[in-house]
Design a protein around this motif. Structure first.
Motif, PDB file in Angstrom:
ATOM      1  N   THR A 189       0.831  -1.217   0.000  1.00 39.07           N
ATOM      2  CA  THR A 189       0.000   0.000   0.000  1.00 39.07           C
ATOM      3  C   THR A 189       0.856   1.254   0.000  1.00 39.07           C
ATOM      4  O   THR A 189       0.516   2.244  -0.650  1.00 39.07           O
ATOM      5  CB  THR A 189      -0.947   0.011   1.220  1.00 39.07           C
ATOM      6  OG1 THR A 189      -0.183  -0.127   2.416  1.00 39.07           O
ATOM      7  CG2 THR A 189      -1.974  -1.091   1.126  1.00 39.07           C
ATOM      8  N   VAL A 190       1.987   1.226   0.712  1.00 38.71           N
ATOM      9  CA  VAL A 190       2.888   2.381   0.713  1.00 38.71           C
ATOM     10  C   VAL A 190       3.473   2.590  -0.680  1.00 38.71           C
ATOM     11  O   VAL A 190       3.537   3.720  -1.180  1.00 38.71           O
ATOM     12  CB  VAL A 190       4.002   2.211   1.765  1.00 38.71           C
ATOM     13  CG1 VAL A 190       5.043   3.308   1.624  1.00 38.71           C
ATOM     14  CG2 VAL A 190       3.415   2.210   3.175  1.00 38.71           C
ATOM     15  N   ALA A 191       3.868   1.489  -1.343  1.00 37.83           N
ATOM     16  CA  ALA A 191       4.421   1.604  -2.689  1.00 37.83           C
ATOM     17  C   ALA A 191       3.377   2.138  -3.658  1.00 37.83           C
ATOM     18  O   ALA A 191       3.677   3.000  -4.498  1.00 37.83           O
ATOM     19  CB  ALA A 191       4.938   0.237  -3.162  1.00 37.83           C
ATOM     20  N   LEU A 192       2.141   1.659  -3.552  1.00 36.37           N
ATOM     21  CA  LEU A 192       1.077   2.174  -4.424  1.00 36.37           C
ATOM     22  C   LEU A 192       0.782   3.642  -4.151  1.00 36.37           C
ATOM     23  O   LEU A 192       0.511   4.416  -5.076  1.00 36.37           O
ATOM     24  CB  LEU A 192      -0.187   1.337  -4.254  1.00 36.37           C
ATOM     25  CG  LEU A 192      -0.167  -0.012  -4.963  1.00 36.37           C
ATOM     26  CD1 LEU A 192      -1.414  -0.806  -4.598  1.00 36.37           C
ATOM     27  CD2 LEU A 192      -0.093   0.174  -6.473  1.00 36.37           C
ATOM     28  N   MET A 193       0.853   4.039  -2.898  1.00 38.13           N
ATOM     29  CA  MET A 193       0.612   5.435  -2.566  1.00 38.13           C
ATOM     30  C   MET A 193       1.707   6.321  -3.182  1.00 38.13           C
ATOM     31  O   MET A 193       1.404   7.343  -3.810  1.00 38.13           O
ATOM     32  CB  MET A 193       0.584   5.629  -1.052  1.00 38.13           C
ATOM     33  CG  MET A 193       0.347   7.072  -0.633  1.00 38.13           C
ATOM     34  SD  MET A 193       0.423   7.331   1.131  1.00 38.13           S
ATOM     35  CE  MET A 193       2.128   6.976   1.458  1.00 38.13           C
ATOM     36  N   VAL A 194       2.961   5.935  -3.027  1.00 41.98           N
ATOM     37  CA  VAL A 194       4.063   6.717  -3.596  1.00 41.98           C
ATOM     38  C   VAL A 194       3.952   6.752  -5.107  1.00 41.98           C
ATOM     39  O   VAL A 194       4.091   7.815  -5.737  1.00 41.98           O
ATOM     40  CB  VAL A 194       5.426   6.138  -3.141  1.00 41.98           C
ATOM     41  CG1 VAL A 194       6.566   6.785  -3.900  1.00 41.98           C
ATOM     42  CG2 VAL A 194       5.595   6.324  -1.641  1.00 41.98           C
TER      43      VAL A 194
END
Length: 144
Positions: A15-20
């Motif tokens: 989720t952090v990677a998708l957010m970035v």
């Protein structure tokens, strides 16, 4: 909720990677992913509550539809009167629809006649205009 899901509303690496990635590609996507991470659980309960409320409303509509005009009330005289009135109203609606179609055809014919009269007047004025009185083709100066 399945906690082993890769995209659960939590601070997981995915989720952090998708957010970035969302912020890099198009900032509203990153913002949406951030909102999902922070408020995802609340969205799930909101969706569940909204679905439950919608189901209740549809069930109420289905139960209310049981009292449609064509269901029996138990009073034979009233049911006969209601059936006769509904048939009379249907016939009246059919007559009004026919009258409307007749009027629409009449109005269409009036517009056509008016347009034809205006076109005929235009053609008559064009034929009788002083510019068309001289039918000789125009001459153009030539350079020699």
């Amino acid at each position: 909720m399945n906690q082993s899901a890769m995209l659960r509303p939590d601070w997981t690496p995915a989720t952090v990677a998708l957010m970035v990635l969302g912020f890099v590609v198009f900032w509203p996507l990153g913002l949406a992913m951030l909102a999902y991470i922070l408020f995802g659980e609340k969205f799930q309960t909101f969706k569940r509550d909204a679905n439950r409320k919608a189901d209740e409303a549809f069930n109420w509509c289905r139960s209310a539809r049981a009292g449609t005009p064509f269901s029996s009330t138990g009073n034979v005289a009233f049911d006969d009167w209601r059936k006769a009135e509904l048939e009379r109203l249907d016939e009246e609606r059919r007559r009004l629809d026919e009258m409307r179609a007749d009027f629409d055809a009449y109005a269409r014919e009036l517009r056509r006649a008016k347009d034809q009269e205006e076109f005929d007047r235009f053609m008559r004025d064009r034929r009788n205009s002083p510019a068309n009185a001289d039918q000789t083709p125009p001459t153009y100066p030539t350079t020699a």
